[in-house]
Design an enzyme around this catalytic site. Structure first.
Site, PDB file in Angstrom:
ATOM      1  N   PRO A   7      39.147  17.571  32.368  1.00 30.65           N
ATOM      2  CA  PRO A   7      39.188  18.940  33.126  1.00 30.65           C
ATOM      3  C   PRO A   7      37.959  19.472  32.785  1.00 30.65           C
ATOM      4  CG  PRO A   7      40.731  18.672  31.093  1.00 30.65           C
ATOM      5  CD  PRO A   7      40.206  17.300  31.305  1.00 30.65           C
ATOM      6  N   MET A   8      37.579  20.168  33.669  1.00 31.36           N
ATOM      7  CA  MET A   8      36.386  20.988  33.346  1.00 31.36           C
ATOM      8  C   MET A   8      36.258  22.195  34.298  1.00 31.36           C
ATOM      9  SD  MET A   8      33.277  18.488  32.176  1.00 31.36           S
ATOM     10  CE  MET A   8      33.619  17.091  33.433  1.00 31.36           C
ATOM     11  N   GLN A  68      46.893  20.122  34.766  1.00 28.21           N
ATOM     12  CA  GLN A  68      46.900  20.684  33.631  1.00 28.21           C
ATOM     13  C   GLN A  68      47.434  22.262  33.209  1.00 28.21           C
ATOM     14  OE1 GLN A  68      43.239  22.083  31.011  1.00 28.21           O
ATOM     15  NE2 GLN A  68      43.868  20.470  29.791  1.00 28.21           N
ATOM     16  N   CYS A  98      41.543  25.324  24.921  1.00 25.60           N
ATOM     17  CA  CYS A  98      40.512  26.181  25.378  1.00 25.60           C
ATOM     18  C   CYS A  98      39.891  27.339  24.509  1.00 25.60           C
ATOM     19  CB  CYS A  98      41.367  26.987  26.679  1.00 25.60           C
ATOM     20  SG  CYS A  98      40.333  28.141  27.506  1.00 25.60           S
ATOM     21  N   LYS A 139      46.289  18.109  25.187  1.00 28.47           N
ATOM     22  CA  LYS A 139      45.004  18.181  24.875  1.00 28.47           C
ATOM     23  C   LYS A 139      44.632  18.978  23.865  1.00 28.47           C
ATOM     24  CE  LYS A 139      40.529  17.622  26.880  1.00 28.47           C
ATOM     25  NZ  LYS A 139      39.725  19.109  26.960  1.00 28.47           N
ATOM     26  N   ASN A 199      37.833  12.062  22.841  1.00 30.08           N
ATOM     27  CA  ASN A 199      36.881  12.816  23.750  1.00 30.08           C
ATOM     28  C   ASN A 199      35.762  13.716  22.959  1.00 30.08           C
ATOM     29  OD1 ASN A 199      37.219  16.236  25.113  1.00 30.08           O
ATOM     30  ND2 ASN A 199      36.314  14.724  26.268  1.00 30.08           N
ATOM     31  N   GLY A 200      34.688  13.731  23.632  1.00 35.68           N
ATOM     32  CA  GLY A 200      33.453  14.491  23.109  1.00 35.68           C
ATOM     33  C   GLY A 200      32.282  13.578  22.967  1.00 35.68           C
ATOM     34  N   ARG A 224      31.349  15.710  30.463  1.00 39.94           N
ATOM     35  CA  ARG A 224      30.015  16.079  30.922  1.00 39.94           C
ATOM     36  C   ARG A 224      29.132  14.742  30.941  1.00 39.94           C
ATOM     37  NH1 ARG A 224      29.135  20.152  26.197  1.00 39.94           N
ATOM     38  NH2 ARG A 224      30.292  18.306  25.155  1.00 39.94           N
TER      39      ARG A 224
HETATM   40  C1  FMN Z   1      32.342  23.594  31.979  1.00 39.45           C
HETATM   41  C2  FMN Z   1      33.585  23.134  31.221  1.00 39.45           C
HETATM   42  C3  FMN Z   1      34.935  23.408  31.578  1.00 39.45           C
HETATM   43  C4  FMN Z   1      35.793  22.830  30.802  1.00 39.45           C
HETATM   44  N1  FMN Z   1      37.206  23.375  31.186  1.00 39.45           N
HETATM   45  C5  FMN Z   1      38.145  22.793  30.316  1.00 39.45           C
HETATM   46  C6  FMN Z   1      39.577  22.930  31.074  1.00 39.45           C
HETATM   47  O1  FMN Z   1      39.961  23.543  31.992  1.00 39.45           O
HETATM   48  N2  FMN Z   1      40.543  22.369  30.189  1.00 39.45           N
HETATM   49  C7  FMN Z   1      40.410  21.601  29.167  1.00 39.45           C
HETATM   50  O2  FMN Z   1      41.403  20.992  28.599  1.00 39.45           O
HETATM   51  N3  FMN Z   1      39.152  21.287  28.746  1.00 39.45           N
HETATM   52  C8  FMN Z   1      38.163  21.714  29.228  1.00 39.45           C
HETATM   53  N4  FMN Z   1      36.787  21.722  28.919  1.00 39.45           N
HETATM   54  C9  FMN Z   1      36.686  20.798  27.790  1.00 39.45           C
HETATM   55  C10 FMN Z   1      36.523  19.402  28.471  1.00 39.45           C
HETATM   56  O3  FMN Z   1      37.481  18.732  28.766  1.00 39.45           O
HETATM   57  C11 FMN Z   1      36.006  18.186  27.348  1.00 39.45           C
HETATM   58  O4  FMN Z   1      37.058  18.452  26.164  1.00 39.45           O
HETATM   59  C12 FMN Z   1      34.909  18.793  26.535  1.00 39.45           C
HETATM   60  O5  FMN Z   1      33.651  18.938  27.382  1.00 39.45           O
HETATM   61  C13 FMN Z   1      34.182  17.723  25.431  1.00 39.45           C
HETATM   62  O6  FMN Z   1      33.890  16.523  26.261  1.00 39.45           O
HETATM   63  P1  FMN Z   1      32.584  16.037  26.907  1.00 39.45           P
HETATM   64  O7  FMN Z   1      31.630  16.001  25.757  1.00 39.45           O
HETATM   65  O8  FMN Z   1      32.814  14.691  27.584  1.00 39.45           O
HETATM   66  O9  FMN Z   1      32.180  16.873  27.864  1.00 39.45           O
HETATM   67  C14 FMN Z   1      35.794  22.145  29.714  1.00 39.45           C
HETATM   68  C15 FMN Z   1      34.386  21.907  29.284  1.00 39.45           C
HETATM   69  C16 FMN Z   1      33.374  22.315  29.991  1.00 39.45           C
HETATM   70  C17 FMN Z   1      31.932  21.798  29.660  1.00 39.45           C
END
Ligand code: FMN
Length: 322
Positions: A7-8, A68, A98, A139, A199-200, A224
């Site tokens: 989710p982003m 979510q 969050c 999460k 994740n991450g 990302r």
């Molecule tokens: C722009 C943005 C918006 C995000 N929105 C959410 C969200 O709505 N819910 C959530 O659980 N995580 C959210 N995240 C966190 C991501 O789901 C993820 O946990 C985090 O970016 C780390 O993973 P990555 O390095 O693969 O991006 C968001 C991250 C970004 C960058």
């Protein structure tokens, strides 16, 4: 192996979810969060954040979408979960990660990681509201300021009946800054029995293997990394390190642009395309050339022309000075 699109909020919206899942490799997608306050969310809120609910809860390529929820009000969370599932959500995910100050001030998201008992109560309420056949996942991050309660939080979520746990391998204090602390996931793996989704900072096939080696789980959520490299999930499955050629990215960008233009004001479309191209620079040198041409661009017609042009040749674009 489970591979999930993260989710982003404001990035992986319905448009990008459609394009990314169409590249293949994802088992399911988690929607941007739906904020639950003290009453069940109306259907229109679910359908506007997750329009896939109007199409069987799946993206165009058939990938299931899981709504979510973010909140702490037990009855409202339970009723909202029931509503989302009735509307077609493939399970429910609960947000305990969050970092937003506004969200945390109203006791939602990562701040709840200070209170394992509250996590337990929220997950229990949602679990009890749904048939056992419906997946409930959570999460979380490693913690709020530190990892002191990490294992207690994971155990509370499991004890409350969650079927899966995704962990973003950073505390709230660590924000989004590299590195992700994958080794901490190994400690959680040893502590709970339900599937753990790592994740991450998984941005390449090589990252995937490094993460698996220390986290002790083959299941991952890509955020990302998938925006930077749209074929990442497929490549991980095939253990294939070769990146998607730029010539296959430019039609996607044009498609994304057209879809945006149909629903958003021109200024927002320009911003969204810049946001994606900025991520694509990571995996495609051609995106760097395009980025230099568009980064100061404000006009929608000019942006459209540039995107069309780069579908033919990016090399001949005239970048602004670095
Ligand atoms: C722009 C943005 C918006 C995000 N929105 C959410 C969200 O709505 N819910 C959530 O659980 N995580 C959210 N995240 C966190 C991501 O789901 C993820 O946990 C985090 O970016 C780390 O993973 P990555 O390095 O693969 O991006 C968001 C991250 C970004 C960058």
């Amino acid at each position: 192996m489970r591979i999930v699109l993260a989710p982003m909020e404001g990035l992986a919206d319905v448009h990008l979810r459609r394009l990314l899942t169409a590249q293949g490799g994802f088992d399911w997608v988690v929607s941007e969060f739906v904020r639950v306050v003290d009453h069940p969310c109306p259907d229109r809120v679910f359908q506007s954040i997750c329009p896939e609910l109007l199409h069987g809860g799946r993206t165009e390529s058939g990938t299931p979408v899981r709504v979510q929820l973010l909140g702490n009000h037990l009855e409202a969370m339970a009723a909202s979960a029931q509503r989302a599932v009735a509307l077609g959500s493939h399970g429910i995910d609960i947000n305990f990660g969050c970092p937003s100050k506004t969200v945390n001030r109203s006791m939602g998201g990562a701040v709840l990681l200070k209170e394992p008992d509250t996590l337990y109560r929220i997950v229990s309420a949602v679990r009890a509201a749904l048939p056992q056949s419906v997946v409930v996942s959570a999460k979380m991050r490693l913690g709020f300021d530190d990892t002191a309660l990490m294992l207690d939080n994971a155990a509370a979520i499991e004890a409350a009946g969650a079927n899966e746990l995704t962990v973003h391998a950073r505390t709230r204090l660590q924000g989004y800054a590299p590195p992700a602390h994958w080794h901490e996931l190994g400690r959680i793996r040893d502590h709970i029995k339900i599937p753990l989704i790592a994740n991450g900072d998984i941005c390449s096939v090589e990252d995937y293997h490094r993460c698996v080696a220390v986290a002790g789980t083959v299941d991952v959520m890509l955020g990302r990394g998938a925006v930077k490299l749209p074929t990442l999930a497929r490549q991980i499955r095939a253990n294939e390190a070769l990146a998607m050629p730029w010539s296959t990215i430019t039609p996607l960008l044009n498609n994304f642009w057209q879809e945006m233009c149909a629903v958003l004001p021109p200024r927002d479309c320009v911003g969204r395309v810049k946001q994606w191209v900025n991520y694509l620079r990571y995996s495609h040198p051609e995106a760097e050339i395009l980025w230099r041409c568009i980064r100061e661009e404000k006009s929608a017609p000019a942006m459209q022309a540039l995107l069309l042009h780069c579908q033919h040749t990016t090399a001949s674009l005239k970048p602004l000075a670095p």
